[in-house]
Design an enzyme around this catalytic site. Structure first.
Site, PDB file in Angstrom:
ATOM      1  N   TYR A   1       0.812  45.792  57.397  1.00 57.47           N
ATOM      2  CA  TYR A   1      -0.223  46.702  57.885  1.00 57.47           C
ATOM      3  C   TYR A   1      -0.835  46.070  59.128  1.00 57.47           C
ATOM      4  O   TYR A   1      -1.428  44.993  59.047  1.00 57.47           O
ATOM      5  CB  TYR A   1      -1.276  46.881  56.789  1.00 57.47           C
TER       6      TYR A   1
ATOM      7  N   THR B   1      -5.528  44.771  63.070  1.00 57.25           N
ATOM      8  CA  THR B   1      -6.312  43.805  63.839  1.00 57.25           C
ATOM      9  C   THR B   1      -5.683  43.477  65.192  1.00 57.25           C
ATOM     10  O   THR B   1      -4.487  43.271  65.293  1.00 57.25           O
ATOM     11  CB  THR B   1      -6.433  42.522  63.000  1.00 57.25           C
TER      12      THR B   1
ATOM     13  N   ARG C   1     -11.048  45.327  48.931  1.00 58.94           N
ATOM     14  CA  ARG C   1     -12.219  44.467  48.701  1.00 58.94           C
ATOM     15  C   ARG C   1     -12.530  44.339  47.216  1.00 58.94           C
ATOM     16  O   ARG C   1     -12.971  43.284  46.769  1.00 58.94           O
ATOM     17  CB  ARG C   1     -13.428  45.007  49.470  1.00 58.94           C
TER      18      ARG C   1
ATOM     19  N   TYR D   1     -10.922  37.745  56.882  1.00 56.98           N
ATOM     20  CA  TYR D   1     -10.030  38.927  56.796  1.00 56.98           C
ATOM     21  C   TYR D   1     -10.711  40.048  56.025  1.00 56.98           C
ATOM     22  O   TYR D   1     -11.662  39.809  55.308  1.00 56.98           O
ATOM     23  CB  TYR D   1      -8.637  38.578  56.276  1.00 56.98           C
ATOM     24  N   GLU D   2     -10.239  41.249  56.236  1.00 58.96           N
ATOM     25  CA  GLU D   2     -10.858  42.452  55.654  1.00 58.96           C
ATOM     26  C   GLU D   2     -12.319  42.591  56.085  1.00 58.96           C
ATOM     27  O   GLU D   2     -13.157  43.077  55.338  1.00 58.96           O
ATOM     28  CB  GLU D   2     -10.752  42.431  54.121  1.00 58.96           C
TER      29      GLU D   2
END
EC number: 1.3.3.-
Lengths: 217, 439
Positions: free
Chosen positions: B137, B140, B283, B421-422
């Site tokens: 995916y 970023t 998350r 991240y996320e």
């Protein structure tokens, strides 16, 4: 905060409903018999709510004094993040308490209840400034919280290793010489060191190529 | 070790019963033990040497080797459709340092599941599940991270050819960081700002072939590679990706919620919050992953603290276990409590997420904003405190904690990756703050 300030607390989402609820004038930790975790949760709710309203007031106040929304937001962002942390830590405490409350097995419930008590006392000490600054908690209550923390450290001591064994990680998964389930640490540390690629030869090429010629000069 | 045995004899509860609490039921906990026992009998799935002694290339090779064996033998060890069993299997065999298909399972397949239309799922999802293609995916970018509104990659619709033209106009637009993008994946779900007839419709997701399926060579118009070693997680080939007016068919826009018709007509999603679901999903699961890593480090430090004897509390007594010191207890026990708290809060959040998904199907999105805000905060607080806890565990091991023989520094490096991240933690806290201010 905006909904609370405009008297529309009934529209709050379930996870932020405490922002619109009334709270006691002071914390009842160590003030009522069998208060237990409930009084801690009320204290966390109080400080999370207070910080949210405080941060929001700062933000709204800056805008009322003519700052652009984005500038006001940036100038309030450290206080806003503090509110977010308190909201999140409150949820973790509540979720922990809900879970312990659901457990039927008495020995498991008691062991987890000890952990929960340790958690709320440790967390509250960590954020005590927020509860002290408006007099919601007193320094004597804080001493009580501290004593409780030490009490539960001691109470948990006999269960410490088993509380972690319960996660049931195999040695293969942990990949740690120090954390071996059988506790045979020192002999395996030595075995591990002997596997180091540097120990494949007694003399490294870097010695022959550089260090020896340097020393021989 | 008699000291450790003595510790186990003082417990007031049964650890299997506690495991059932941790893993959400007796059956799940028992299955974990069965999987562990089964794996013990399959030496091809064990590390061939300690990972810290391998170079990055050797680790990647070792991981790919085990992944291949796993693919062949998975169904004799676990129920491959059970995400919990798969997670445990991966932790045991592949470990936390990543693997060539780490993002395939946790991002690529969920993205196709959530965002591809039924026809698109029939075309790609089946192949992804069969591991005929490897995907990731890619959102970023080098210059703006995960800040969606400022992504620079564009997908411009060409009505004449009914294609989207993907382009990264400058270095800062390069996709940068996506796991397994560099060398392993041959497909990616790519996020780009969609332009139709000069109008920007905002970020959308596209299924993009990156490498030739036969040769694995990058396709013309694609610039791709590994971004280099990181603090930890080095089995993952985090990558960069650039497009030079690279063309994909219109039907590669993932069209479960939004659509673009052949004439360029844009059909928007039924409700804007639909796009939150993927973030909330990842998350929610991150929390229990962090709890696991915190308990890894605490397991290591607490067991070692029961074995290590140093100093005397009473001068007339022999050297004591370092676990007897109040300072050591204060260093470790509150984090044991936090590990349990994170695990339980994570499990509750996953349940809430599943409830929200059900409600969304019937058009009720009211709880999504509440949960989206909360998971932003949880992800931030939990990763931060997990990092603190692992570092305390490392120091609780004295000098040996600094050795890779403890493995704690790798656990630390992997866990604190979650701080950025996320969604970077400060940004996440501000996202929650926005919600609190509105409330």
């Amino acid at each position: 905060a905006a909904l609370v300030k405009s008297g529309k607390a009934s529209q709050l989402g379930p996870l932020v409903a405490y922002l619109g609820a009334r709270s006691e004038p002071t914390s009842l930790i160590d003030r009522v018999p069998n208060g237990g975790i409930t009084e801690y949760i009320k204290t966390f709710q109080h400080i999370a709510k207070r910080q949210t309203l405080k941060a929001a007031n700062k933000f709204f106040g800056l805008m009322e004094n003519g700052e652009k929304r984005e500038i006001a937001w940036n100038k309030s962002s450290v206080e806003l993040n503090r509110a977010s942390r308190l909201h999140t830590r409150l949820f973790i405490v509540e979720a922990f308490a809900r879970r312990v409350n659901e457990i039927g097995d008495i020995t498991i419930k008691e062991a987890l209840s000890d952990l929960l008590h340790l958690h709320v006392n440790y967390e509250l000490l960590d954020v005590a400034t927020y509860a002290l600054e408006d007099g919601f908690m007193s320094s004597t209550q804080l001493d009580y919280v501290r004593d409780q923390l030490y009490f539960y450290l001691q109470k948990i001591r006999p269960n410490a290793v088993s509380l972690l064994d319960s996660w049931e990680f195999s040695d293969r998964e942990l990949r740690s010489v120090l954390g071996r389930r059988d506790g045979h640490v020192y002999e395996n540390l030595f075995k591990w060191a002997k596997e180091s690629p540097l120990n494949k030869t007694d003399v490294l090429p870097s010695v022959d190529t550089y260090l020896k010629p340097m020393m021989e000069k | 070790n008699p000291d450790l045995t003595a510790e186990r004899l003082t417990a007031t509860f049964d650890t299997h019963a506690m495991a059932a609490q941790i893993y959400g039921g007796e059956m799940r906990a028992r299955r974990r033990r069965e999987i562990t026992a089964k794996l013990a009998e399959i030496p091809e799935l064990h590390d061939s040497m300690p990972l810290p002694y391998m170079t990055r290339e050797e680790k990647i090779m070792e991981s790919a080797r085990k992944l291949t064996v796993l693919t062949q033998r998975m169904s004799e060890i676990i129920d491959p459709t059970d995400a919990g069993e798969l997670y445990h299997l991966n932790n045991e065999v592949l470990g936390i340092e990543g693997n060539p298909m780490a993002l395939h399972g946790v991002m690529f397949i969920p993205a196709l599941n959530a965002q591809a239309s039924d026809e698109q799922q029939a075309k790609w999802l089946i192949r992804a599940l069969r591991r005929e293609i490897i995907g990731t995916y890619a959102q970023t970018e080098m210059g703006h991270g995960t800040n969606l509104q400022n992504l620079e990659t564009t997908a411009t619709y060409d009505i004449g050819t009914q294609e989207f033209v993907l382009h990264t106009p400058k270095i800062t637009a390069l996709k940068w960081w996506p796991g397994n993008l560099g060398k392993s994946s041959n497909y990616a779900v790519v996020v780009a700002h969609m332009y139709i007839k000069g109008k920007n419709f905002g970020p959308h997701t596209f299924m993009v072939p990156l490498r030739d399926e036969k040769t694995h060579k990058p396709l013309p118009g694609i610039t791709i590679g590994d971004i280099g070693p990181k603090m930890a997680y080095n089995i993952v080939d985090n990558g960069f990706l650039g497009f030079n007016n690279y063309r994909i068919p219109r039907t590669n826009l993932l069209m479960r919620h939004t659509k673009v018709e052949a004439d360029g007509t844009y059909i928007k999603p039924p409700h804007a919050k639909i796009n939150y679901s993927a973030m909330v999903h990842v998350r929610s699961y991150m929390l229990t992953g962090q709890a696991i890593m915190l308990s890894y480090a605490l397991n290591i430090a607490t067991r070692y603290s029961a074995v290590r004897r140093q100093g005397q509390i009473d001068k007339n007594e022999p050297e004591v276990k370092v676990l007897e010191y109040q300072t050591q207890q204060h260093r470790l026990f509150p984090f044991i409590a936090r590990a349990y708290a994170f695990q339980f809060a994570g499990a509750e959040t996953v349940k809430l997420y599943e409830r929200v998904l059900k409600e969304m199907k019937s058009g009720n999105v009211s709880l999504m904003a509440d949960l989206h805000a909360l998971t932003s905060g949880l992800k931030s607080v939990v990763t931060h405190q997990t990092g603190e806890g692992i570092e305390q565990a490392r120091m609780a091991c004295g000098g040996h904690g600094y050795s890779m023989a403890s493995y704690i520094s790798e656990i630390y490096g992997v866990a604190i990756g979650g701080c950025t991240y996320e969604g970077e933690n400060m940004v996440m806290l501000l996202q929650l703050a926005r919600y609190l201010v509105k409330s």
